[in-house]
Design an enzyme around this catalytic site. Structure first.
Site, PDB file in Angstrom:
ATOM      1  N   PRO A   1      46.183  39.522  46.256  1.00 36.01           N
ATOM      2  CA  PRO A   1      45.016  39.553  47.163  1.00 36.01           C
ATOM      3  C   PRO A   1      44.488  40.972  47.384  1.00 36.01           C
ATOM      4  O   PRO A   1      43.387  41.146  47.894  1.00 36.01           O
ATOM      5  CB  PRO A   1      45.540  38.940  48.467  1.00 36.01           C
TER       6      PRO A   1
ATOM      7  N   GLU B   1      56.657  38.013  49.681  1.00 42.35           N
ATOM      8  CA  GLU B   1      55.836  38.959  50.437  1.00 42.35           C
ATOM      9  C   GLU B   1      55.051  39.885  49.524  1.00 42.35           C
ATOM     10  O   GLU B   1      54.014  40.407  49.870  1.00 42.35           O
ATOM     11  CB  GLU B   1      56.731  39.813  51.352  1.00 42.35           C
TER      12      GLU B   1
ATOM     13  N   ARG C   1      36.936  29.945  28.352  1.00 39.71           N
ATOM     14  CA  ARG C   1      35.726  29.197  27.995  1.00 39.71           C
ATOM     15  C   ARG C   1      34.632  30.116  27.434  1.00 39.71           C
ATOM     16  O   ARG C   1      33.676  29.641  26.844  1.00 39.71           O
ATOM     17  CB  ARG C   1      35.216  28.357  29.172  1.00 39.71           C
TER      18      ARG C   1
ATOM     19  N   ASP D   1      24.911  28.421  32.274  1.00 40.42           N
ATOM     20  CA  ASP D   1      25.853  28.505  33.389  1.00 40.42           C
ATOM     21  C   ASP D   1      25.247  29.157  34.609  1.00 40.42           C
ATOM     22  O   ASP D   1      24.415  30.050  34.503  1.00 40.42           O
ATOM     23  CB  ASP D   1      27.025  29.438  33.006  1.00 40.42           C
TER      24      ASP D   1
HETATM   25  N1  ADE Z   1      48.088  35.834  45.247  1.00 44.17           N
HETATM   26  C1  ADE Z   1      48.017  35.396  46.531  1.00 44.17           C
HETATM   27  N2  ADE Z   1      46.757  35.312  46.949  1.00 44.17           N
HETATM   28  C2  ADE Z   1      45.973  35.704  45.889  1.00 44.17           C
HETATM   29  C3  ADE Z   1      44.570  35.838  45.704  1.00 44.17           C
HETATM   30  N3  ADE Z   1      43.697  35.563  46.663  1.00 44.17           N
HETATM   31  N4  ADE Z   1      44.141  36.261  44.492  1.00 44.17           N
HETATM   32  C4  ADE Z   1      45.023  36.575  43.519  1.00 44.17           C
HETATM   33  N5  ADE Z   1      46.350  36.472  43.645  1.00 44.17           N
HETATM   34  C5  ADE Z   1      46.831  36.040  44.808  1.00 44.17           C
END
Ligand code: ADE
Length: 239
Positions: A86, A113, A150, A165
């Site tokens: 994230p 974590e 793709r 697309d």
């Molecule tokens: N791992 C946990 N959340 C994630 C996200 N939003 N994007 C990529 N990998 C992740």
């Protein structure tokens, strides 16, 4: 193209790789996708791949050794190593396009974590699929892999062309209809039955612009609009 996915949960990714277009692309030999279980690269009695966080605090951290070892087992010289996290760069169609030009990609799916920070020395890209936290990087890596595979030449047939697309031209896609002509009282727009290709092209472009203006006005600011598009936009905005 070759893709390796490093994960603690191989079954989380295997199913989707065996369906539909991803399956077909592999069958055609356009991409080879290999799933590696990080746990196979642990050597202690309990095969632990995670450990407590230095400095304390709740949650476990993925150890660096099994990830490094898994990577070494597949890494050749020219490779992009993508960590799904994230904290990464927000994924979009432009990143998918860039990745689709590579010969070899390795995806590392984090869990728990987090992942020991020292793994980042061998990582070339950190990617997030959006501002929310998943249980791990598996589903996120599938999203990225689906979007880039793709785009590989030969993967999509003519009827599945990427030219139309959403995002291809920086705008959202126009509405699509098929038979029946009337469904639950809702009719297919008559222009689509007119056989007038120029009229249909203009209607579709206007619908694309209308949708983008309504749903994603931020995209319109960056989209490459030609004079015809600008005239459509002005009309929609009552200018
Ligand atoms: N791992 C946990 N959340 C994630 C996200 N939003 N994007 C990529 N990998 C992740």
């Amino acid at each position: 193209m070759r893709i390796d996915i490093l994960t603690l949960f191989p079954n989380m990714v295997k199913g989707p790789l065996e369906e539909s277009i991803l399956k077909r692309a592999q069958k055609k030999g356009l991409v080879k996708i290999n799933v590696l279980n990080i746990r196979s690269f642990t050597h202690n009695k309990h095969r632990t791949a995670d450990d407590a966080s230095y400095g304390g605090g709740a949650g476990m951290v993925l150890k660096p050794e099994p990830i490094f070892e898994a990577l070494e087992s597949v890494k050749k010289s020219d490779v992009r190593v993508v960590l799904m996290t994230p904290q990464g760069k927000r994924f979009d169609q432009a990143i998918a396009k860039g990745l689709s030009r590579e010969k070899h990609l390795i995806f590392i799916c984090g869990h728990y974590e987090g992942i020991d920070e020292r793994v980042k020395r061998i990582v070339t890209d950190e990617i997030s699929i959006g501002d929310y936290v998943l249980t791990g990087g598996e589903l996120a890596s599938l999203v990225v892999i689906d979007a880039l595979v793709r785009l590989l030449p030969g993967v999509l047939g003519k009827e599945e062309s990427i030219i139309c697309d959403s995002f291809y031209s920086g705008l959202l896609d126009y509405p699509h209809y098929t038979r029946p002509r009337v469904f639950h009282g809702m009719e297919v727009p008559s222009v689509l039955l007119s056989g007038d290709h120029e009229k249909i092209r203009l209607w579709r472009r206007a619908e694309s612009i209308k949708r983008t203006l309504k749903g994603r006005p931020d995209l319109l600011k960056q989209a490459l609009l030609n004079p015809e598009d600008k005239a459509i936009l002005d009309r929609l905005q009552g200018k």
